[in-house]
Write an enzyme that holds these catalytic residues in place. Structure first.
Site, mmCIF file in Angstrom:
data_model
loop_
_atom_site.group_PDB
_atom_site.id
_atom_site.type_symbol
_atom_site.label_atom_id
_atom_site.label_comp_id
_atom_site.label_asym_id
_atom_site.label_seq_id
_atom_site.Cartn_x
_atom_site.Cartn_y
_atom_site.Cartn_z
ATOM 1 N N ASP A 26 2.853 -2.168 10.762
ATOM 2 C CA ASP A 26 3.782 -2.266 11.256
ATOM 3 C C ASP A 26 3.088 -2.911 12.686
ATOM 4 O O ASP A 26 1.844 -3.363 13.210
ATOM 5 C CB ASP A 26 3.269 -0.104 11.737
ATOM 6 C CG ASP A 26 4.544 -0.509 12.639
ATOM 7 O OD1 ASP A 26 5.470 -0.778 13.043
ATOM 8 O OD2 ASP A 26 4.624 1.298 12.805
ATOM 9 N N HIS A 43 8.425 -10.263 12.325
ATOM 10 C CA HIS A 43 8.320 -9.901 11.056
ATOM 11 C C HIS A 43 8.050 -12.350 11.045
ATOM 12 O O HIS A 43 6.967 -11.998 9.550
ATOM 13 C CB HIS A 43 10.066 -10.118 10.867
ATOM 14 C CG HIS A 43 10.666 -8.612 11.264
ATOM 15 N ND1 HIS A 43 9.989 -7.489 11.292
ATOM 16 C CD2 HIS A 43 11.496 -8.578 11.888
ATOM 17 C CE1 HIS A 43 10.449 -7.033 11.665
ATOM 18 N NE2 HIS A 43 11.349 -7.117 11.995
ATOM 19 N N GLU A 73 14.619 3.847 4.747
ATOM 20 C CA GLU A 73 14.706 4.602 5.851
ATOM 21 C C GLU A 73 15.612 2.703 7.247
ATOM 22 O O GLU A 73 15.784 3.071 8.377
ATOM 23 C CB GLU A 73 14.319 4.853 6.628
ATOM 24 C CG GLU A 73 14.456 6.628 5.966
ATOM 25 C CD GLU A 73 13.350 6.046 4.724
ATOM 26 O OE1 GLU A 73 12.141 5.629 4.719
ATOM 27 O OE2 GLU A 73 13.888 7.261 3.520
ATOM 28 N N LEU A 137 -5.812 -10.061 -8.934
ATOM 29 C CA LEU A 137 -5.482 -9.360 -7.838
ATOM 30 C C LEU A 137 -4.187 -8.897 -8.463
ATOM 31 O O LEU A 137 -3.214 -9.478 -8.255
ATOM 32 C CB LEU A 137 -5.143 -9.619 -6.767
ATOM 33 C CG LEU A 137 -5.014 -8.396 -5.323
ATOM 34 C CD1 LEU A 137 -5.286 -7.497 -5.285
ATOM 35 C CD2 LEU A 137 -3.993 -9.469 -4.183
ATOM 36 N N ARG A 191 -2.936 2.007 8.377
ATOM 37 C CA ARG A 191 -1.497 1.673 9.232
ATOM 38 C C ARG A 191 -1.809 1.202 9.970
ATOM 39 O O ARG A 191 -2.796 2.104 10.987
ATOM 40 C CB ARG A 191 -0.714 3.421 9.544
ATOM 41 C CG ARG A 191 0.229 2.264 9.791
ATOM 42 C CD ARG A 191 1.198 3.683 9.768
ATOM 43 N NE ARG A 191 2.452 2.961 10.397
ATOM 44 C CZ ARG A 191 4.032 3.709 10.525
ATOM 45 N NH1 ARG A 191 4.173 5.015 9.421
ATOM 46 N NH2 ARG A 191 5.062 3.699 10.972
ATOM 47 N N ARG A 197 1.545 8.449 11.051
ATOM 48 C CA ARG A 197 2.579 8.890 10.224
ATOM 49 C C ARG A 197 2.576 7.893 9.119
ATOM 50 O O ARG A 197 2.046 7.064 8.919
ATOM 51 C CB ARG A 197 4.042 8.787 10.801
ATOM 52 C CG ARG A 197 4.364 7.821 11.486
ATOM 53 C CD ARG A 197 5.945 8.217 11.976
ATOM 54 N NE ARG A 197 6.683 7.070 12.787
ATOM 55 C CZ ARG A 197 6.060 7.071 13.998
ATOM 56 N NH1 ARG A 197 6.286 7.973 14.614
ATOM 57 N NH2 ARG A 197 7.138 5.580 13.990
#
Ligand code: IPE
Ligand code: IPE
Ligand code: MG
Length: 251
Positions: A26, A43, A73, A137, A191, A197
């Site tokens: 994020d 991005h 979402e 991996l 995160r 969250r």
């Protein structure tokens, strides 16, 4: 008993290096905004961080790396940003898959593919097929993934496959139907981007995962930042319900 034991049913083996790391990448948009660039530039930079983090994981002998690339979402975002992300996903597959294959990395995509363009689905299928027998991996990309979707699709499939057990299903019955049935539960969750969250990520699998949150934005998440997360993990005491004293007296 399934291939992997559940942290709520059995105490898993704990190693100093996490076997499975699950990441919410994020902060791309904010990284770009800070530089007066369009969000999508973040991005694009984020893809480079993915490449680097894969390398760090290989170096540390992490067995499973699971990256949240697009949530169920995220369709709520502006159409332009969504289509840019889909294009980026296609380009990244085109450019990176042969390199992943050369490095013995197995690529898996989890999430609901039914919403994707057929070209993208074909590329994903081809990439998975190419790397299916690799033994290094396991890199999982969660795209159009949602934790609640995952649990519900698993329950529905389980009920169809095991109708005689209806009303008595166990965790072990469910696990093979979850998207990540081929992997143990994550040891470490990371995160970036400062939000604290879970955003509908691996809800079932994160039950006993160590959580690590950092303000570092994903495009800035370099090797030093990655190593801080690993160090934080190695300092945790994973008790799985037991007391600290029990852990110290166990040999
Ligand atoms: C994460 O970065 C990438 C995706 C969700 C695809 P964001 O785009 O959420 O970046 P911020 O949170 O707006 O900075
Ligand atoms: C979560 O990031 C999903 C991905 C990283 C792909 P978001 O930035 O969309 O999360 P929320 O919606 O702000 O929690
Ligand atoms: Mg975000």
């Amino acid at each position: 008993m399934g291939l992997f034991s559940s942290a709520t049913q059995q105490i898993p083996e704990v190693a100093s290096v996490p076997k499975h790391i699950a990441v919410i990448m994020d902060g791309n948009g904010r990284w770009a905004r800070k530089r007066f660039l369009p969000r999508v530039a973040g991005h694009k930079r984020g893809v480079e961080t993915v490449r680097d983090v894969v390398k760090h994981c290989v170096k540390l002998d992490v067995k499973y790396l699971t990256l949240f690339a697009f949530s169920s979402e995220n369709w709520r975002r502006p159409v332009d940003e969504v289509s840019f992300l889909m294009g980026l996903f296609m380009d990244a597959l085109d450019r990176e898959v042969s390199k992943l294959h050369q490095n013995n990395i197995k690529l898996v995509m989890i999430g609901d593919r039914s919403y994707f363009d057929t070209n993208l689905v074909e590329k994903i299928n081809a990439s998975e097929r190419l790397t299916a027998n690799n033994t290094g991996l396991v890199l999982t990309i969660a795209a159009n993934y949602g934790g609640r979707w995952d649990i519900l699709q698993a329950v529905n499939h389980m009920q169809l496959a095991l109708p005689a057990l209806a009303g008595q299903f166990t965790e072990e019955n469910l696990y093979p139907f979850l998207s990540m049935h081929y992997a143990p539960e994550p040891d470490l969750f990371i995160r970036t981007g400062g939000e604290m969250r879970i955003s509908n990520y691996l809800l079932w699998q994160l039950a006993y995962t160590e959580l690590y949150f950092t303000d570092t934005l994903w495009p800035d998440f370099d090797e030093a930042a990655f190593n801080l997360a690993i160090t934080s993990y190695t300092q945790r005491e994973r008790r799985f319900g037991r007391t600290s004293e029990q852990l110290h007296s166990a040999t």
